[in-house]
Design an enzyme around this catalytic site. Sequence first.
Site, PDB file in Angstrom:
ATOM      1  N   GLU A  68      66.117  47.196 101.466  1.00  0.00           N
ATOM      2  CA  GLU A  68      66.774  46.196 100.618  1.00  0.00           C
ATOM      3  C   GLU A  68      66.497  46.412  99.132  1.00  0.00           C
ATOM      4  OE1 GLU A  68      65.162  45.592 103.406  1.00  0.00           O
ATOM      5  OE2 GLU A  68      66.432  44.362 104.710  1.00  0.00           O
ATOM      6  N   PHE A 130      61.262  31.729 112.651  1.00  0.00           N
ATOM      7  CA  PHE A 130      61.284  33.190 112.631  1.00  0.00           C
ATOM      8  C   PHE A 130      62.058  33.711 111.420  1.00  0.00           C
ATOM      9  CE2 PHE A 130      63.325  37.239 113.985  1.00  0.00           C
ATOM     10  CZ  PHE A 130      62.173  38.001 113.940  1.00  0.00           C
ATOM     11  N   GLN A 131      61.455  34.621 110.692  1.00  0.00           N
ATOM     12  CA  GLN A 131      62.039  35.237 109.503  1.00  0.00           C
ATOM     13  C   GLN A 131      62.441  34.219 108.445  1.00  0.00           C
ATOM     14  OE1 GLN A 131      64.933  38.227 110.807  1.00  0.00           O
ATOM     15  NE2 GLN A 131      63.260  39.705 110.773  1.00  0.00           N
ATOM     16  N   LYS A 180      72.113  30.176 107.886  1.00  0.00           N
ATOM     17  CA  LYS A 180      73.003  30.807 108.864  1.00  0.00           C
ATOM     18  C   LYS A 180      74.065  29.850 109.401  1.00  0.00           C
ATOM     19  CE  LYS A 180      73.059  33.692 112.963  1.00  0.00           C
ATOM     20  NZ  LYS A 180      72.288  34.427 113.974  1.00  0.00           N
ATOM     21  N   MET A 502      51.980  59.877  84.112  1.00  0.00           N
ATOM     22  CA  MET A 502      51.752  58.918  83.041  1.00  0.00           C
ATOM     23  C   MET A 502      50.395  58.229  83.219  1.00  0.00           C
ATOM     24  SD  MET A 502      52.874  57.887  80.254  1.00  0.00           S
ATOM     25  CE  MET A 502      54.622  57.860  79.880  1.00  0.00           C
TER      26      MET A 502
HETATM   27  C1  LIG Z   1      56.191  50.454  91.532  1.00  0.00           C
HETATM   28  C2  LIG Z   1      55.268  50.957  90.496  1.00  0.00           C
HETATM   29  N1  LIG Z   1      53.955  51.159  90.795  1.00  0.00           N
HETATM   30  C3  LIG Z   1      53.115  51.634  89.849  1.00  0.00           C
HETATM   31  C4  LIG Z   1      53.554  51.900  88.590  1.00  0.00           C
HETATM   32  C5  LIG Z   1      52.587  52.420  87.534  1.00  0.00           C
HETATM   33  N2  LIG Z   1      52.983  53.771  87.095  1.00  0.00           N
HETATM   34  C6  LIG Z   1      53.661  53.974  85.944  1.00  0.00           C
HETATM   35  S1  LIG Z   1      54.033  55.589  85.695  1.00  0.00           S
HETATM   36  C7  LIG Z   1      53.246  56.052  87.124  1.00  0.00           C
HETATM   37  C8  LIG Z   1      53.209  57.481  87.542  1.00  0.00           C
HETATM   38  C9  LIG Z   1      54.553  57.999  87.917  1.00  0.00           C
HETATM   39  O1  LIG Z   1      54.410  59.265  88.502  1.00  0.00           O
HETATM   40  P1  LIG Z   1      55.661  60.213  88.646  1.00  0.00           P
HETATM   41  O2  LIG Z   1      56.786  59.485  89.220  1.00  0.00           O
HETATM   42  O3  LIG Z   1      55.250  61.459  89.331  1.00  0.00           O
HETATM   43  O4  LIG Z   1      56.054  60.491  87.130  1.00  0.00           O
HETATM   44  P2  LIG Z   1      55.299  61.357  86.025  1.00  0.00           P
HETATM   45  O5  LIG Z   1      54.604  60.408  85.116  1.00  0.00           O
HETATM   46  O6  LIG Z   1      54.351  62.273  86.731  1.00  0.00           O
HETATM   47  O7  LIG Z   1      56.404  62.088  85.339  1.00  0.00           O
HETATM   48  C10 LIG Z   1      52.709  54.939  87.764  1.00  0.00           C
HETATM   49  C11 LIG Z   1      51.929  54.994  89.004  1.00  0.00           C
HETATM   50  C12 LIG Z   1      54.911  51.627  88.318  1.00  0.00           C
HETATM   51  N3  LIG Z   1      55.433  51.792  87.108  1.00  0.00           N
HETATM   52  N4  LIG Z   1      55.746  51.190  89.288  1.00  0.00           N
END
Ligand SMILES: Cc1ncc(C[n+]2csc(CCOP(=O)(O)OP(=O)(O)O)c2C)c(N)n1
Lengths: 597, 159
Positions: A68, A130-131, A180, A502
């Site tokens: 979803e 439920f749900q 529903k 990052m």
């Molecule tokens: C759902 C979610 N969980 C955690 C984060 C924190 N976060 C920001 S950037 C990042 C790393 C992203 O890694 P990747 O997709 O490999 O991108 P890169 O920075 O390596 O290019 C994380 C964990 C986020 N933004 N969104």
Amino acid sequence: MLNLQKFGVTFKRNLMDKSNKSGAEALIHSLHLEGVEFMFGYPGGAALHIYDAIFNQNYVDHILVRHEQGAVHAADGYARATGKPGVALVTSGPGATNAITGLATAYMDSTPIVVISGQVKSNLIGTDSFQETDMIGISRPIVKHSFLVQRAEDIPEIVKKAFHIATTGRPGPVVIDVPKDLTDPEYKFEFHYPKEINMRSYNPPTEGDTSRIKEAVDLIETAKRPVIYSGGGVIQNDASDELIELAKLLNFPVTNTLMGLGAFPGSDPQFMGMLGMHGTYQANMAMHNADLIIAIGARFDDRITNDPKQFSLGAKKIHIDVDPASVSKIIHADIPIVGSAKECLSALLLELNSRNLKLNESDISEWNKQISTWRDAHGLNHSLLELGPQNGKILPQQVVQSLYKETNGEAFITSDVGQHQMFAAQYYHFDKPRQWINSGGLGTMGFGLPSAMGVQLAFPESTVACVTGEGSIQMCIQELSTCLQYGLPIKIINLNNAALGMVRQWQDMQYGGRHSSSTYENSLPDFIALAESYGHVGIKVTKFEDLEAAMKECVSLKDRLVFLDVDVDPNEHVYPMLEAGNAMDHMWLGKEEKTWK
Amino acid sequence: MKRVIALLMENQPGALSRVVGLFSQRGYNIETLVVAPTTDPTLSRLTMSTEGDEKVVEQITKQLDKLIDVVLVTNLSESEFVERELMLIKFRKDSFPENAFQDSNVVSKNDEVINVQVVGTSSELDALITEIKGSNPIEVVRSGSLGISSDKNTLSIEN
Ligand SMILES: Cc1ncc(C[n+]2csc(CCOP(=O)(O)OP(=O)(O)O)c2C)c(N)n1
Ligand SMILES: [Mg+2]
């Protein structure tokens, strides 16, 4: 209606007759009357009457996602690319909770979507049945508004209101929670769709508050170091033409927020690039040293201002925004102008054009020269491809430049969250609004692929690329299956640095290089095999020499989804980067290089 | 400084939770909150008081105004207004401070306890509480502030 046949999909097309309708039929018919071509969804118990009604009509197509969250992001991507509201349909309980991240993403970026959630039968609400989940309750802080349907007969009016609210003023997501029993096929009623809707409690500003336009122009005439700073509001409101006209008329330099990229042509010499956390040196310096900031559809959030107390202290601010609550929320507006970007800019242009305008032309040209000097000193290098491999590795920026080259800068680019997102924002020059689609406000990893599905469905003939990372892509990877079902030829450009890049960058800069849980210890999947097992094409690139040919092939495979997995230099950081808690002129420019002592 | 905000909202399920939710969501500190239907049964009037500075109150009113169910909002403390609060106090009969109250304040009494009601500004009620402390009231209930502007302005959808 969209030509899904192109993607090998045929839908059942029985005409819906004019007789009385059940709540479920009324719902679908109302969506059709709102101009909905298709919606994204996932069925379940509480939504089954609705799904049966979908099966028995030919107006609205349904795209079956695999989660979803994907449905809501896809609806969101569709909305961002087209400007039309996106629609998602989910069942109660887990279906509803899975939609929450998507709703929050749309809310933070103010995109117009309508999410319809099935709910347990009215008489079961409140009994922990439920749900059952209190969807209205859990979504309350992340929606513009929500409706719990209480009578089947109210459905048409509620749909009308939901679309009106989602798309007007500052747009945003709206939830319709439908028990529903109110979609029961046995209970039919006469269907009336309201022509107009009048809500005494909802009158968003349309015309600009013109009372202060004259003052704004007076201020513009005194400016010596002006900056036009525009954000997502200009894109949402289709005010890009007016923005360009303004900038050209005044010859003021322009910067865009992450959400505003494309509103002003990225390749125009007047454009300074993005500003803020990872903004260009010249854009951030210009903001810091300006004497006038004209903010349009932007909200001075913390990724822009850094420390608001030290933000551009010498500048007067004209702030144009459709949301009165955004004006003077963080930075005091000397001249607040509440109204839609288009209306306000038009009024501003009218006043400017009707005056014998006296700008400080020589100061402004000095200022533009100063900006060029900044750009020459520390601007981004847009010719990195010519440098070849760096220490034997491919730079992630080079991949974005190669993508730019092979798509002639004309592709829709969606993205996820991380370094790859910033590289895409910095290095792909977006010349058109709605071309750049990313989760700026919530920063939702997993947004890229499903949002690309929404874009590709809306624009079957266009190239849609998702610039992602090996971390983010795995958050909604299951949608590869949806892409096969509907034949969506998305180009996935995976900047594979084998790390949550990052996060690791922050750990390098602020945590003494302690990489706590930001790498995967050789547990990454073989993305090529994975793409192939989903029925798609996978291309792996490990050497710089292969990059451009692989990119060419990827883009040339018009009818296939291609997963281009590029090993990039894992040690690359995103720069510039604002120093936390300081003014905008405090930037890291490289691992050892910074703008302050 | 204490500020009083009044608003009219649709008298609908969910409307109040949106208003109340906004406060916690945006970190606003609310001291009192009173809500009741108006003479027009489709509308409820809500009054709240807060200690926030002017900027915070401006944000609160703007954010409230944005809620779809909110019809009108006003910051009463921007101009002259009347603020009143009702307080009920229960005393043990043997420690009832007779001099502090008039007969008309007494709303119930039996062999053990006496309940009184007092209406005043909230600072008057604060002062009264300090004054009667020695009599050890066993329960104090306050309604929260209501407000109405002192001039001809009204919070109404008719004008
Ligand atoms: C759902 C979610 N969980 C955690 C984060 C924190 N976060 C920001 S950037 C990042 C790393 C992203 O890694 P990747 O997709 O490999 O991108 P890169 O920075 O390596 O290019 C994380 C964990 C986020 N933004 N969104
Ligand atoms: Mg990565």
